[in-house]
Design an enzyme around this catalytic site. Sequence first.
Site, PDB file in Angstrom:
ATOM      1  N   LYS A  21       0.837  -1.201   0.000  1.00 22.86           N
ATOM      2  CA  LYS A  21       0.000   0.000   0.000  1.00 22.86           C
ATOM      3  C   LYS A  21       0.880   1.262   0.000  1.00 22.86           C
ATOM      4  O   LYS A  21       2.095   1.173   0.209  1.00 22.86           O
ATOM      5  CB  LYS A  21      -0.927  -0.046   1.229  1.00 22.86           C
ATOM      6  CG  LYS A  21      -1.886  -1.249   1.210  1.00 22.86           C
ATOM      7  CD  LYS A  21      -2.805  -1.230   2.420  1.00 22.86           C
ATOM      8  CE  LYS A  21      -3.777  -2.409   2.397  1.00 22.86           C
ATOM      9  NZ  LYS A  21      -4.733  -2.339   3.534  1.00 22.86           N
TER      10      LYS A  21
ATOM     11  N   PHE B 214     -15.257   4.063   7.947  1.00 21.03           N
ATOM     12  CA  PHE B 214     -13.848   4.373   7.715  1.00 21.03           C
ATOM     13  C   PHE B 214     -13.446   4.299   6.242  1.00 21.03           C
ATOM     14  O   PHE B 214     -12.321   4.615   5.876  1.00 21.03           O
ATOM     15  CB  PHE B 214     -12.928   3.463   8.555  1.00 21.03           C
ATOM     16  CG  PHE B 214     -13.132   1.986   8.312  1.00 21.03           C
ATOM     17  CD1 PHE B 214     -12.555   1.345   7.224  1.00 21.03           C
ATOM     18  CD2 PHE B 214     -13.895   1.219   9.198  1.00 21.03           C
ATOM     19  CE1 PHE B 214     -12.734  -0.012   7.003  1.00 21.03           C
ATOM     20  CE2 PHE B 214     -14.088  -0.149   8.990  1.00 21.03           C
ATOM     21  CZ  PHE B 214     -13.503  -0.757   7.885  1.00 21.03           C
TER      22      PHE B 214
ATOM     23  N   ARG C 212      -1.371 -14.598   4.017  1.00 22.41           N
ATOM     24  CA  ARG C 212      -2.048 -13.981   5.168  1.00 22.41           C
ATOM     25  C   ARG C 212      -1.200 -14.108   6.435  1.00 22.41           C
ATOM     26  O   ARG C 212      -1.131 -13.190   7.246  1.00 22.41           O
ATOM     27  CB  ARG C 212      -3.418 -14.635   5.399  1.00 22.41           C
ATOM     28  CG  ARG C 212      -4.428 -14.382   4.321  1.00 22.41           C
ATOM     29  CD  ARG C 212      -4.879 -12.939   4.224  1.00 22.41           C
ATOM     30  NE  ARG C 212      -5.705 -12.495   5.340  1.00 22.41           N
ATOM     31  CZ  ARG C 212      -6.374 -11.342   5.367  1.00 22.41           C
ATOM     32  NH1 ARG C 212      -6.318 -10.506   4.328  1.00 22.41           N
ATOM     33  NH2 ARG C 212      -7.095 -10.999   6.417  1.00 22.41           N
TER      34      ARG C 212
ATOM     35  N   ARG D 180       2.969  -6.559   9.049  1.00 24.08           N
ATOM     36  CA  ARG D 180       2.242  -5.509   9.771  1.00 24.08           C
ATOM     37  C   ARG D 180       2.739  -5.376  11.206  1.00 24.08           C
ATOM     38  O   ARG D 180       2.844  -4.277  11.742  1.00 24.08           O
ATOM     39  CB  ARG D 180       0.742  -5.808   9.728  1.00 24.08           C
ATOM     40  CG  ARG D 180       0.144  -5.606   8.327  1.00 24.08           C
ATOM     41  CD  ARG D 180      -1.206  -6.289   8.204  1.00 24.08           C
ATOM     42  NE  ARG D 180      -1.938  -5.915   7.002  1.00 24.08           N
ATOM     43  CZ  ARG D 180      -3.084  -6.484   6.635  1.00 24.08           C
ATOM     44  NH1 ARG D 180      -3.608  -7.446   7.380  1.00 24.08           N
ATOM     45  NH2 ARG D 180      -3.696  -6.103   5.534  1.00 24.08           N
TER      46      ARG D 180
ATOM     47  N   ASN E 274      -1.709   0.026   7.238  1.00 25.09           N
ATOM     48  CA  ASN E 274      -1.254  -1.334   7.558  1.00 25.09           C
ATOM     49  C   ASN E 274      -0.424  -1.977   6.443  1.00 25.09           C
ATOM     50  O   ASN E 274      -0.313  -3.196   6.357  1.00 25.09           O
ATOM     51  CB  ASN E 274      -2.425  -2.215   8.010  1.00 25.09           C
ATOM     52  CG  ASN E 274      -3.435  -2.465   6.918  1.00 25.09           C
ATOM     53  OD1 ASN E 274      -3.294  -1.947   5.804  1.00 25.09           O
ATOM     54  ND2 ASN E 274      -4.451  -3.250   7.197  1.00 25.09           N
TER      55      ASN E 274
ATOM     56  N   HIS F  90      -1.708  -5.416   1.418  1.00 28.74           N
ATOM     57  CA  HIS F  90      -2.922  -6.219   1.266  1.00 28.74           C
ATOM     58  C   HIS F  90      -2.548  -7.637   0.839  1.00 28.74           C
ATOM     59  O   HIS F  90      -1.591  -7.834   0.089  1.00 28.74           O
ATOM     60  CB  HIS F  90      -3.827  -5.606   0.196  1.00 28.74           C
ATOM     61  CG  HIS F  90      -4.916  -6.546  -0.253  1.00 28.74           C
ATOM     62  ND1 HIS F  90      -6.088  -6.683   0.440  1.00 28.74           N
ATOM     63  CD2 HIS F  90      -4.948  -7.448  -1.275  1.00 28.74           C
ATOM     64  CE1 HIS F  90      -6.819  -7.616  -0.158  1.00 28.74           C
ATOM     65  NE2 HIS F  90      -6.151  -8.097  -1.194  1.00 28.74           N
TER      66      HIS F  90
ATOM     67  N   GLU G 183      -9.258 -10.924  -7.409  1.00 34.90           N
ATOM     68  CA  GLU G 183      -8.358  -9.770  -7.313  1.00 34.90           C
ATOM     69  C   GLU G 183      -7.288  -9.788  -8.398  1.00 34.90           C
ATOM     70  O   GLU G 183      -6.944  -8.738  -8.952  1.00 34.90           O
ATOM     71  CB  GLU G 183      -7.728  -9.732  -5.916  1.00 34.90           C
ATOM     72  CG  GLU G 183      -8.750  -9.367  -4.840  1.00 34.90           C
ATOM     73  CD  GLU G 183      -8.291  -9.600  -3.408  1.00 34.90           C
ATOM     74  OE1 GLU G 183      -9.084  -9.361  -2.485  1.00 34.90           O
ATOM     75  OE2 GLU G 183      -7.131 -10.037  -3.205  1.00 34.90           O
TER      76      GLU G 183
HETATM   77  N1  UDP Z   1      -9.475  -0.986   7.660  1.00 38.06           N
HETATM   78  C1  UDP Z   1      -9.466   0.168   8.426  1.00 38.06           C
HETATM   79  N2  UDP Z   1     -10.091   0.147   9.653  1.00 38.06           N
HETATM   80  C2  UDP Z   1     -10.724  -0.952  10.121  1.00 38.06           C
HETATM   81  C3  UDP Z   1     -10.746  -2.116   9.330  1.00 38.06           C
HETATM   82  C4  UDP Z   1     -10.114  -2.099   8.093  1.00 38.06           C
HETATM   83  O1  UDP Z   1      -8.896   1.177   8.042  1.00 38.06           O
HETATM   84  O2  UDP Z   1     -11.266  -0.909  11.232  1.00 38.06           O
HETATM   85  C5  UDP Z   1      -8.811  -0.973   6.336  1.00 38.06           C
HETATM   86  C6  UDP Z   1      -7.431  -1.597   6.403  1.00 38.06           C
HETATM   87  O3  UDP Z   1      -6.573  -0.889   5.509  1.00 38.06           O
HETATM   88  C7  UDP Z   1      -7.698  -2.998   5.893  1.00 38.06           C
HETATM   89  C8  UDP Z   1      -8.756  -2.736   4.830  1.00 38.06           C
HETATM   90  O4  UDP Z   1      -9.566  -1.722   5.401  1.00 38.06           O
HETATM   91  O5  UDP Z   1      -6.527  -3.591   5.382  1.00 38.06           O
HETATM   92  C9  UDP Z   1      -9.590  -3.938   4.421  1.00 38.06           C
HETATM   93  O6  UDP Z   1     -10.171  -4.522   5.551  1.00 38.06           O
HETATM   94  P1  UDP Z   1     -10.200  -6.115   5.723  1.00 38.06           P
HETATM   95  O7  UDP Z   1     -11.161  -6.404   6.828  1.00 38.06           O
HETATM   96  O8  UDP Z   1     -10.441  -6.761   4.417  1.00 38.06           O
HETATM   97  O9  UDP Z   1      -8.733  -6.430   6.308  1.00 38.06           O
HETATM   98  P2  UDP Z   1      -7.468  -7.179   5.599  1.00 38.06           P
HETATM   99  O10 UDP Z   1      -7.999  -8.297   4.750  1.00 38.06           O
HETATM  100  O11 UDP Z   1      -6.730  -6.136   4.792  1.00 38.06           O
HETATM  101  O12 UDP Z   1      -6.629  -7.680   6.736  1.00 38.06           O
HETATM  102 MG    MG Z   2      -9.420  -8.255   3.231  1.00 36.13          MG
END
Ligand code: UDP
Ligand code: MG
Length: 225
Positions: A36, A84, A112, A129, A139, A142, A153
């Site tokens: 990111k 958000f 992951r 992270r 964070n 992705h 994706e």
């Molecule tokens: N995110 C955020 N606040 C939150 C949850 C998610 O800013 O409380 C953002 C964060 O950048 C995250 C993205 O939204 O990576 C996508 O969320 P997801 O639940 O898919 O998490 P990921 O798969 O990236 O761990």
């Molecule tokens: Mg996700």
Amino acid sequence: LALIPAPTGPAACSVVNPPTMTAVGPTVEETFIMVKPDGVVRGLAGRILRRFEDKGLRLVRSKFTMADRNILNEHYAHIADKPFYPEVFDYMTSAPVFQMVFQGPNAVSAGRTLLGATDPMQAELGTVRGDFGLGVDKNLCHGSDSREAAAKEVHLWFRDGIAASRSGAEVPSLERTFIMVKPDGVQRGLSGRILSRFEDKGLRLLASKHIEKLGRPKLDEHYAH
Ligand code: UDP
Ligand code: MG
């Protein structure tokens, strides 16, 4: 240090793997990984790429680009109605992103695990992270969370091939240089280590693409001298 060739062939294999384990191996998968904007701006693209290569995953596609706004909305459809999301959108379009596809056994769950929890403050040390981040708003990276998401994706972000849109990171007064990791570097999983040398020196990544096989005309031109 004496180096001997790794044992190969059925006889050697049967010593390492009991016969019951040879029939079924883990499924080879693809996963979509994206450094990111905060990771790119902080010069961590190479270090993050390196973790995936060190794990044994193979880089099969990459590009460096500003995130397309429509694709980003599709990519994050599952959080588009969250309060958000406007902040996530602004953050994701604030600077270029470095997009990659990795291939390997269990690539999705391996990816992951390498990333760690969504909130870097909850993520274990040793994860991307956990090691590099302080808050969920930045964070770093992705990673696809399922095989279905990965397929979607990869298609979404690479459907136009590897042509990058202008990264917007160029400063015209500065010099640029062209660096190419050659096939031995790519095959040995050293792209991330090599890229991080340049980032650590303070040089900024402006463009990048992964080419599976260089075409003869382009190579002839490059090596015309
Ligand atoms: N995110 C955020 N606040 C939150 C949850 C998610 O800013 O409380 C953002 C964060 O950048 C995250 C993205 O939204 O990576 C996508 O969320 P997801 O639940 O898919 O998490 P990921 O798969 O990236 O761990
Ligand atoms: Mg996700």
